[in-house]
Design an enzyme around this catalytic site. Structure first.
Site, PDB file in Angstrom:
ATOM      1  CG  HIS A  22      22.265   7.417 -28.791  1.00 60.25           C
ATOM      2  ND1 HIS A  22      22.333   8.371 -29.774  1.00 60.25           N
ATOM      3  CD2 HIS A  22      23.784   6.867 -29.126  1.00 60.25           C
ATOM      4  CE1 HIS A  22      23.712   7.661 -30.262  1.00 60.25           C
ATOM      5  NE2 HIS A  22      23.447   6.676 -29.972  1.00 60.25           N
TER       6      HIS A  22
ATOM      7  CD  GLN B 176      26.246   5.786 -33.165  1.00 61.05           C
ATOM      8  OE1 GLN B 176      25.393   5.985 -32.079  1.00 61.05           O
ATOM      9  NE2 GLN B 176      26.548   4.155 -33.650  1.00 61.05           N
TER      10      GLN B 176
ATOM     11  CB  CYS C  89      18.671  10.874 -25.539  1.00 61.99           C
ATOM     12  SG  CYS C  89      19.385  10.291 -26.820  1.00 61.99           S
TER      13      CYS C  89
ATOM     14  CB  CYS D 151      22.120  13.560 -28.244  1.00 61.52           C
ATOM     15  SG  CYS D 151      20.577  13.769 -28.708  1.00 61.52           S
ATOM     16  CD  GLU D 152      22.028  17.312 -34.497  1.00 58.40           C
ATOM     17  OE1 GLU D 152      21.357  17.103 -35.114  1.00 58.40           O
ATOM     18  OE2 GLU D 152      23.188  18.095 -34.664  1.00 58.40           O
ATOM     19  CG  HIS D 153      18.114  14.765 -31.982  1.00 60.70           C
ATOM     20  ND1 HIS D 153      18.246  13.707 -32.193  1.00 60.70           N
ATOM     21  CD2 HIS D 153      18.369  15.738 -32.686  1.00 60.70           C
ATOM     22  CE1 HIS D 153      18.431  13.306 -33.414  1.00 60.70           C
ATOM     23  NE2 HIS D 153      18.631  14.900 -34.027  1.00 60.70           N
ATOM     24  CG  HIS D 154      16.866  14.353 -26.557  1.00 63.19           C
ATOM     25  ND1 HIS D 154      17.311  13.495 -27.547  1.00 63.19           N
ATOM     26  CD2 HIS D 154      16.036  14.214 -26.512  1.00 63.19           C
ATOM     27  CE1 HIS D 154      16.130  13.177 -27.866  1.00 63.19           C
ATOM     28  NE2 HIS D 154      15.440  13.573 -27.306  1.00 63.19           N
TER      29      HIS D 154
END
Length: 251
Positions: A211, A183, A213, A142-145
């Site tokens: 996910h 995704q 996250c 995940c590029e956010h977390h």
């Protein structure tokens, strides 16, 4: 003046949509293939010049890995200290280097190019029935977390005189999933790559993923799954074709 402004806005929208895989520098009109237009209306697919841009996809080399490894390891050392740990204690002495090499492996898709995978695996074949490969294991970040995403990918396409070696569909998934991702983008990148390579009558991609996250933090819903799909060409335009694909991947 107003007409010129509207024309520029339309052009910008097209360029944004065309950049999903980081390329699309040339497009040609082909009837019967649509990424979202009405059925029966000509849409666009990449011209042969786009295929050449696959050579520019690699953004990281093995040499880059070697050069950046010390700085990534140092960053992990800083993280350990920030978490209140002692990087010098026995159990953590090699952790920054292990974590750095692991992260490089988790994102090894940046080192690979689609052209290397598909160059010798596209075959002329007079086959016009649906080809499906389902339950392809997928692991991403995940590029956010910067935590894992994992699940399954289902791919189907309707050939147009050309087919792709079956294992190469899994390789396409591997290249795009082994990057920092969301995704939704991953689903579309896979579908667009197959379309660029084969120019089939249609492509369908469905991803079911968990996910971490959502599981380990935030809402902490252990059994939640995210399902995304991209339908191109007849998979979008023809409900019967789309239903057949969805039925087969569920069977």
């Amino acid at each position: 003046m107003e007409r010129s402004k509207q024309k520029q806005m339309n052009q910008n929208e097209n360029e944004t949509d065309a950049a999903i895989n980081g390329h699309f520098d040339g497009r040609v009109k082909v009837p019967g293939w649509s990424a979202g237009g009405a059925a029966g209306t000509p849409s666009t697919v990449p011209s042969s010049s786009v295929m050449e841009s696959w050579r520019e996809e690699r953004t990281r080399s093995l040499e880059d890995n070697e050069m950046s490894l010390p700085s990534i390891a140092a960053a992990y050392t800083t993280i350990l200290r920030g978490l209140g740990e002692d990087p010098q204690r026995q159990g953590l002495l090699k952790t920054p280097w292990r974590a750095a090499t692991a992260m490089q492996f988790f994102t090894k898709g940046y080192q690979e190019k689609i052209i290397d995978v598909l160059n010798d695996a596209i075959f002329d074949e007079d086959h016009d029935e649906m080809v499906i490969v389902k339950d392809i294991d997928m692991f991403s970040m995940c590029e956010h977390h910067l935590v894992p995403i994992f699940g399954r990918v289902h791919i189907g396409y309707l050939p147009n005189k050309r087919v792709l070696g079956l294992s190469k569909l899994a390789r396409i998934v591997e290249i795009y999933s082994r990057r920092l991702q969301v995704q939704e983008r991953l689903t579309k990148q896979i579908a667009v790559a197959i379309t660029e390579a084969l120019q089939p009558a249609g492509v369908g991609v469905v991803i079911e993923a968990t996910h971490m996250c959502m599981v380990m933090r935030g809402v902490q819903k252990m059994n939640s799954k995210t399902v995304t799909s991209t339908m191109l060409g007849v998979f979008r335009e023809d409900p019967k074709t789309r239903d057949e694909f969805l039925s087969l991947i569920r069977s």
